[in-house]
Design a protein around this motif. Structure first.
Motif, short mmCIF file in Angstrom:
data_model
loop_
_atom_site.label_atom_id
_atom_site.label_comp_id
_atom_site.label_asym_id
_atom_site.label_seq_id
_atom_site.Cartn_x
_atom_site.Cartn_y
_atom_site.Cartn_z
N ILE A 140 19.00 -29.42 3.31
CA ILE A 140 19.60 -28.18 3.80
C ILE A 140 18.66 -27.04 3.41
CG2 ILE A 140 21.55 -26.61 3.69
CD1 ILE A 140 23.35 -28.93 2.99
N VAL A 141 18.32 -26.19 4.35
CA VAL A 141 17.38 -25.10 4.09
C VAL A 141 17.94 -24.14 3.05
CG1 VAL A 141 16.19 -23.12 5.09
CG2 VAL A 141 16.27 -25.29 6.32
N SER A 142 19.17 -23.66 3.27
CA SER A 142 19.76 -22.74 2.31
C SER A 142 21.28 -22.75 2.40
CB SER A 142 19.24 -21.31 2.50
OG SER A 142 19.49 -20.83 3.79
N ILE A 143 21.91 -22.55 1.27
CA ILE A 143 23.36 -22.45 1.15
C ILE A 143 23.66 -21.09 0.54
CG2 ILE A 143 25.40 -23.34 -0.06
CD1 ILE A 143 24.06 -26.11 0.03
N LYS A 144 24.66 -20.40 1.08
CA LYS A 144 24.97 -19.06 0.59
C LYS A 144 26.45 -18.91 0.25
CE LYS A 144 24.53 -14.13 1.66
NZ LYS A 144 24.09 -13.11 2.64
N ASN A 145 26.76 -18.65 -0.97
CA ASN A 145 28.07 -18.21 -1.45
C ASN A 145 29.26 -18.98 -0.89
OD1 ASN A 145 26.95 -16.24 -3.08
ND2 ASN A 145 27.13 -14.62 -1.55
N PRO A 146 29.27 -20.32 -0.98
CA PRO A 146 30.52 -21.02 -0.64
C PRO A 146 31.59 -20.65 -1.66
CG PRO A 146 28.97 -22.51 -1.69
CD PRO A 146 28.23 -21.23 -1.48
N ILE A 147 32.86 -20.72 -1.26
CA ILE A 147 33.93 -20.30 -2.16
C ILE A 147 34.29 -21.40 -3.15
CG2 ILE A 147 36.38 -19.68 -2.26
CD1 ILE A 147 36.01 -18.07 0.27
N SER A 148 34.55 -22.62 -2.63
CA SER A 148 34.97 -23.69 -3.53
C SER A 148 34.74 -25.04 -2.86
CB SER A 148 36.45 -23.54 -3.92
OG SER A 148 37.27 -23.67 -2.77
N GLY A 149 34.90 -26.11 -3.65
CA GLY A 149 34.74 -27.47 -3.14
C GLY A 149 33.49 -28.11 -3.68
N GLU A 150 32.88 -28.99 -2.89
CA GLU A 150 31.67 -29.67 -3.31
C GLU A 150 30.77 -29.92 -2.11
OE1 GLU A 150 30.09 -33.61 -5.79
OE2 GLU A 150 32.25 -33.32 -5.41
N ILE A 151 29.48 -29.71 -2.30
CA ILE A 151 28.47 -29.97 -1.27
C ILE A 151 27.44 -30.92 -1.87
CG2 ILE A 151 26.70 -29.00 0.23
CD1 ILE A 151 28.27 -26.29 -0.04
N ARG A 152 27.25 -32.08 -1.23
CA ARG A 152 26.24 -33.04 -1.64
C ARG A 152 25.19 -33.11 -0.55
NH1 ARG A 152 31.18 -34.25 -2.54
NH2 ARG A 152 31.43 -35.18 -0.46
N ALA A 153 23.93 -32.95 -0.93
CA ALA A 153 22.85 -32.95 0.04
C ALA A 153 21.62 -33.64 -0.54
CB ALA A 153 22.50 -31.54 0.46
N LYS A 154 20.77 -34.15 0.35
CA LYS A 154 19.53 -34.79 -0.10
C LYS A 154 18.70 -33.81 -0.91
CE LYS A 154 15.47 -37.19 1.75
NZ LYS A 154 14.79 -37.62 3.00
N SER A 155 18.58 -32.59 -0.40
CA SER A 155 17.94 -31.50 -1.13
C SER A 155 18.41 -30.18 -0.54
CB SER A 155 16.41 -31.59 -1.07
OG SER A 155 15.95 -31.27 0.23
N VAL A 156 18.23 -29.11 -1.30
CA VAL A 156 18.56 -27.77 -0.82
C VAL A 156 17.38 -26.86 -1.11
CG1 VAL A 156 20.12 -25.80 -0.99
CG2 VAL A 156 21.02 -28.12 -1.26
N GLY A 157 16.85 -26.21 -0.06
CA GLY A 157 15.70 -25.35 -0.24
C GLY A 157 15.99 -24.17 -1.15
#
Length: 283
Positions: free
Chosen positions: A244-261
């Protein structure tokens, strides 16, 4: 059952209030409401070019027909209609419908099509120029739909989509209870303000996807390189098997990714601000 074949009609209401009618190789020319307030209609191998040909028609089967540009707003306020192997050139097809089944239907100008409809089954169809298709419709089943058109499925509820390919900016805005499986979703601002959107085995492309989403679920999905600023202000449980290139300010939960830029966490984050981000590629 009465049969009419090899005839041409024009003017206003030429077949008004007919019951138990088979139409074969007919043509509706200039005029309005050619087949209105009818029921138990079977129509095949016919061409329509007059306005509003099927309004208030219940229990209708249409096959191998063509709805030309002049047949705009062709089928409204009708129940229990099936359509197969048909070409729809006219815009604004289907409004206020209930129990609509489409198979092998091609739409070439599907603007404002299938609005405010209930209980739709869409299979093996192709849609182009389909801006705002399905708006405000409910209880939709889709399999093998190729869709080009922006703002699709706005404010829809109870939708299941499989094996489809969408090129659609702003798809699924404010949509509730939507599941998409084994599909490709291309277009910026995917799924904003949605509730209970679930994506399974999907490939996603386009900037700023899946923001302001509530109860968002992703299972075994992949993201293109243009998917930046993902998940802003969303509550999410995501299993992403790509970078994933970029993640911005999620509120809650969980994110699993191979990598995050990049993970953007700034002063604009909203509470509870406790989303867990896990990198699965442990190089």
């Amino acid at each position: 059952m009465e049969t009419i074949e090899n005839k041409t009609f024009e003017g206003e209401r030429p077949l008004f209030y007919k019951r138990d009618l088979t139409l074969r190789n007919i043509e509706i020319l200039n005029g309005e409401s050619g087949i209105k307030e009818c029921s138990n209609i079977i129509c095949s191998d016919s061409v329509f070019n007059g306005k509003y040909p099927f309004w208030h028609v219940d229990n209708c089967k249409i096959s191998q027909c063509t709805f030309k540009e002049g047949a705009r707003a062709a089928i409204w306020y009708s129940k229990n209609l099936s359509m197969t192997d048909t070409m729809v050139i006219a815009p604004k097809m289907f409004r206020k419908m209930e129990n609509l089944c489409l198979d092998k239907v091609t739409f070439t100008d599907a603007k404002e099509t299938m609005w405010d409809c209930k209980k739709l089954q869409i299979r093996n169809c192709t849609v182009t120029n389909g801006d705002y298709i399905f708006m405000n419709s409910t209880d939709i089943e889709v399999d093998n739909l190729k869709l080009q058109g922006n703002y699709s499925f706005q404010n829809c509820k109870n939708v299941v989509i499989k094996n489809s390919d969408f090129d659609s900016k702003d798809a699924f805005w404010e949509a509730h209870n939507v599941t998409v499986e084994n599909s490709s979703l291309n277009g910026e601002y995917l799924g904003w303000h949605s509730k209970n959107l679930k994506l399974i085995n999907c490939h996603i492309s386009g900037t700023q996807p899946l923001c302001y989403a509530e109860d968002l679920t992703l299972i075994n999905c992949t993201f293109e390189k243009d998917c930046d600023l993902c998940f802003e202000y969303s509550t999410v449980n995501a299993d992403v098997i790509s970078d994933i290139v970029s993640i911005k300010n999620p509120i809650s939960g969980e994110i699993r990714a191979k990598s995050v830029g990049s993970i953007i966490h700034d002063e604009c984050a909203k509470k509870p601000d406790d989303c867990l981000i896990t990198i699965t590629d442990k190089k």
